[in-house]
Each structure stands twice: as C-alpha cells, then as structure tokens.
Design a protein around this motif. Structure first.
Motif, PDB file in Angstrom:
ATOM      1  N   THR A 284       6.753   2.656  -7.287  1.00 48.31           N
ATOM      2  CA  THR A 284       6.430   1.372  -7.920  1.00 48.31           C
ATOM      3  C   THR A 284       7.307   0.263  -7.354  1.00 48.31           C
ATOM      4  N   TRP A 285       8.601   0.542  -7.207  1.00 47.46           N
ATOM      5  CA  TRP A 285       9.517  -0.426  -6.600  1.00 47.46           C
ATOM      6  C   TRP A 285       9.031  -0.790  -5.195  1.00 47.46           C
ATOM      7  N   LEU A 286       8.695   0.212  -4.408  1.00 47.63           N
ATOM      8  CA  LEU A 286       8.349  -0.011  -3.007  1.00 47.63           C
ATOM      9  C   LEU A 286       7.039  -0.774  -2.839  1.00 47.63           C
ATOM     10  N   LYS A 287       6.149  -0.676  -3.809  1.00 45.18           N
ATOM     11  CA  LYS A 287       4.893  -1.421  -3.741  1.00 45.18           C
ATOM     12  C   LYS A 287       5.123  -2.931  -3.824  1.00 45.18           C
ATOM     13  N   THR A 288       6.276  -3.323  -4.368  1.00 40.74           N
ATOM     14  CA  THR A 288       6.593  -4.751  -4.486  1.00 40.74           C
ATOM     15  C   THR A 288       7.442  -5.241  -3.316  1.00 40.74           C
ATOM     16  N   TRP A 289       7.815  -4.315  -2.416  1.00 45.46           N
ATOM     17  CA  TRP A 289       8.730  -4.644  -1.319  1.00 45.46           C
ATOM     18  C   TRP A 289       8.010  -5.438  -0.235  1.00 45.46           C
ATOM     19  N   ASN A 290       8.725  -6.355   0.376  1.00 49.73           N
ATOM     20  CA  ASN A 290       8.167  -7.153   1.470  1.00 49.73           C
ATOM     21  C   ASN A 290       8.804  -6.765   2.806  1.00 49.73           C
ATOM     22  N   ASN A 291       8.100  -7.065   3.878  1.00 51.01           N
ATOM     23  CA  ASN A 291       8.639  -6.913   5.238  1.00 51.01           C
ATOM     24  C   ASN A 291       9.098  -5.495   5.538  1.00 51.01           C
ATOM     25  N   ILE A 292       8.223  -4.538   5.260  1.00 55.29           N
ATOM     26  CA  ILE A 292       8.567  -3.137   5.512  1.00 55.29           C
ATOM     27  C   ILE A 292       7.610  -2.522   6.528  1.00 55.29           C
ATOM     28  N   TYR A 293       8.109  -1.520   7.223  1.00 55.30           N
ATOM     29  CA  TYR A 293       7.304  -0.731   8.145  1.00 55.30           C
ATOM     30  C   TYR A 293       7.157   0.669   7.553  1.00 55.30           C
ATOM     31  N   LEU A 294       5.917   1.104   7.391  1.00 55.09           N
ATOM     32  CA  LEU A 294       5.651   2.408   6.793  1.00 55.09           C
ATOM     33  C   LEU A 294       5.702   3.506   7.843  1.00 55.09           C
ATOM     34  N   LEU A 295       6.353   4.592   7.516  1.00 55.48           N
ATOM     35  CA  LEU A 295       6.468   5.751   8.401  1.00 55.48           C
ATOM     36  C   LEU A 295       5.650   6.885   7.803  1.00 55.48           C
ATOM     37  N   LYS A 296       4.390   6.973   8.221  1.00 56.32           N
ATOM     38  CA  LYS A 296       3.460   7.919   7.615  1.00 56.32           C
ATOM     39  C   LYS A 296       3.289   9.207   8.418  1.00 56.32           C
ATOM     40  N   ASP A 297       3.711   9.214   9.666  1.00 56.61           N
ATOM     41  CA  ASP A 297       3.500  10.393  10.509  1.00 56.61           C
ATOM     42  C   ASP A 297       4.246  11.602   9.959  1.00 56.61           C
ATOM     43  N   THR A 298       3.734  12.764  10.273  1.00 58.93           N
ATOM     44  CA  THR A 298       4.378  13.998   9.810  1.00 58.93           C
ATOM     45  C   THR A 298       5.347  14.565  10.846  1.00 58.93           C
ATOM     46  N   LYS A 299       5.110  14.252  12.142  1.00 61.50           N
ATOM     47  CA  LYS A 299       5.983  14.776  13.195  1.00 61.50           C
ATOM     48  C   LYS A 299       7.183  13.857  13.415  1.00 61.50           C
ATOM     49  N   MET A 300       8.360  14.461  13.485  1.00 66.39           N
ATOM     50  CA  MET A 300       9.598  13.704  13.648  1.00 66.39           C
ATOM     51  C   MET A 300       9.579  12.849  14.920  1.00 66.39           C
TER      52      MET A 300
END
Length: 319
Positions: A284-300
């Motif tokens: 919930t906190w992160l949904k309000t965050w601005n200027n972020i890059y999401l790291l969705k990949d599963t491989k390191m």
C-alpha cells in the motif's frame, strides 16, 4: 554484463525497496559485484543485537563479506526514534560519499524512506523516562490502551497511527506531553528534506510468491533455532512485551507462546498472518510512491542488468 566500477558520479543514492521476503538483501549484496556501493540497512528490526534469526538478518559470513551499516546498533532493551535514524543514516551517507562510493539503502521500513524523502518535523528529543512513565501510568496491559489515551489528547494522530504500533504511539504521546501541543500540529512543520539525488528501485513479486516465501522462511527460521533465540531474550529478565524490539513480528508471538498464552500452532499461524498483513501495508505504501523503477524479473542477471541500464539512462555516468 558490464561492471560500472569507474566513471560514476558519486553524489547520488540508490534506494532498494520492496515488501518482506521479496529478496532485497540478496539483490543488494549481489549488486556489490557491479557497482561501487556500500550498504545501509533501512530496517527497524535489524538494528537490534541478538535478534538474528527472526529478523532474517544476513548471517555472520554475509556481513563480513558485505558489511551493512545500521545493523546491530542497539540492544533490545533500547528505543530508537525516527529522528535518531535520520541522524544516523545521514552520517553514514556522508561517510560513504567521502569514500568515493555510492550509498545503497536497502530494507523494508517504508516510513524510514518516507521521512528521508519528504523531511521530518522538528520535534523534541526522545525522553526514555517519560516513555516508561506513560506505560506505567496507563497500565498498559493490551494493545489499545495507549491508542485510547492518544485519542483523548490528539484525535488526528490517533487516527493516523495503528493501535498496535507501540513505538509511534509512545512518540506521539511523548511529544504531546513535552510540548503541550498536539503531535499532529507539530508534524506539519516539515524540515530537513534529503539533499541528494536518489534512484529508487522496488523489488516486485506476485503476492502468491511472496506468501510462499513467507511460509518457507518461517519454517527455516524455526529449523535454525528461532525459539531458542527468543528464549534467550525471554530469560534475560530486563525485557518485556512492551518494548519495540519484542513487538517485532515473530518475536512477540514467540514471546506469547513462551509465556504460555498461546499454543505452538497458534504462534505459527499468527506469525504468518501478521507477516502477510505487513506485506499488504508495505505494498500500500509503495503504490503511493513516486519516481520508482519496478524490478519484476525473476532472474537475478536480468534484474541487475535493468538496474545498471537505469543508472546509465539517468545520466549519472560521465562521458
């Protein structure tokens, strides 16, 4: 994969945020192979010594190979305020920048990141004796008595602080009693915004995967001796369930079990439920965050490649 060890502008910070059990710590340690970073923990539980298993703290070998600042800085009997964190983290950031390296802040205490980015109110210093007096005079026997007390003197703050958040409740009451003013009013005077450029990454996993990780991690903690760890704290004699350290998820539930208040099975169920509730709150906190890059990949490798590419695209590189 390209390793950016040189030609970096050092006057920026990296934030690595994400919910519990998303793999932030492992990723942060891996990044040290590719970037000249020094790690700073942003976790309100990892500050405590002798609380290793239940906090999922990096082990001794990992901490030797990948030192983390602001880990093991307090005894479980001690309090640690948000203003203390801000002072400590800025000191560590400045020290790392002087070394010509990049501060990488990693952890899941969203409120700590929030006050760094958005500033903090100028409030009186914490008073341990007053906090003890507040607990003593209010006969704090359950989660809601402090919350009820706060609602009588500052209804706005009471609505913004969860009844189970003992540390924040105590701080709000402490400020009200020291200043004679409402905590909610004083917090409007925001000062000290973070003076550095930040690049923020958020580790993202599907909720099903997070919940699976939570259950597996608890099983591993129990196998590693979590019960014995808490028993050592329980038998010290100077700790109690009202302290922020013992209120940490897992520790308070194990404390209740050792006190004979709940069964072993209920203890496990309650830890899992509380951890999942924390994850929901973090998301919930992160949904309000601005200027972020999401790291969705599963491989390191793919995650690290994205991080390095983002840093390059942010024009942090020279030349």
């Amino acid at each position: 994969m390209k390793i950016y060890k040189k030609n970096l502008c050092k006057s920026f910070l990296i934030f690595l945020l994400g919910p519990t059990a998303s793999g932030k710590s492992t990723l942060a340690m891996e990044l040290r192979k590719y970037l000249p970073v020094e790690l700073i923990s942003v976790d309100s539980a990892l500050i405590y010594r002798h609380m290793n298993i239940g906090t999922a703290k990096p082990n001794k070998l990992q901490l030797i190979q990948h030192p983390h600042r602001l880990i093991n800085i307090k005894d479980p009997s001690q309090y640690y305020s948000v203003s203390e964190f801000r002072y400590d983290v800025l000191r560590e950031i400045n020290d790392i920048l002087k070394l010509g390296k990049i501060p990488l802040l990693v952890g899941g205490t969203m409120f700590y990141y929030h006050i760094l980015l958005n500033g903090i109110s100028q409030l009186p210093k914490s008073n341990l004796e007053l906090k003890k007096k507040i607990l003593r005079e209010n006969n704090y026997n359950h989660n809601y008595s402090l919350h009820k007390y706060l609602s009588k003197i500052d209804i706005i703050s009471s609505k913004n602080i969860h009844p189970n958040d003992v540390q924040r409740l105590l701080r709000a009451l402490e400020v009200c009693l020291i200043t004679g003013k409402k905590f909610s009013q004083l917090k409007k005077n925001i000062l000290f915004r973070l003076p550095y450029k930040t690049i923020q990454f958020v580790r993202v996993l599907k909720k099903k995967k997070l919940y699976h990780n939570i259950e597996n991690r608890l099983g591993n903690m129990l196998d590693q001796g979590f019960e014995m760890e808490v028993m050592g704290l329980f038998n010290r004699g100077d700790l109690n369930i009202h302290l922020p350290s013992i209120r940490c998820i897992g520790y308070r539930h194990m404390w209740f079990y050792l006190s004979g208040l709940i069964s072993y099975g209920d203890m496990i169920k309650q830890i899992i439920v509380s951890t999942k509730q924390l994850v929901k709150k973090q998301i919930t906190w992160l949904k309000t965050w601005n200027n972020i890059y999401l790291l969705k990949d599963t491989k390191m490798e793919l995650i690290i490649e994205k991080i390095l590419n983002v840093i390059y695209k942010e024009d942090i590189m020279y030349g």
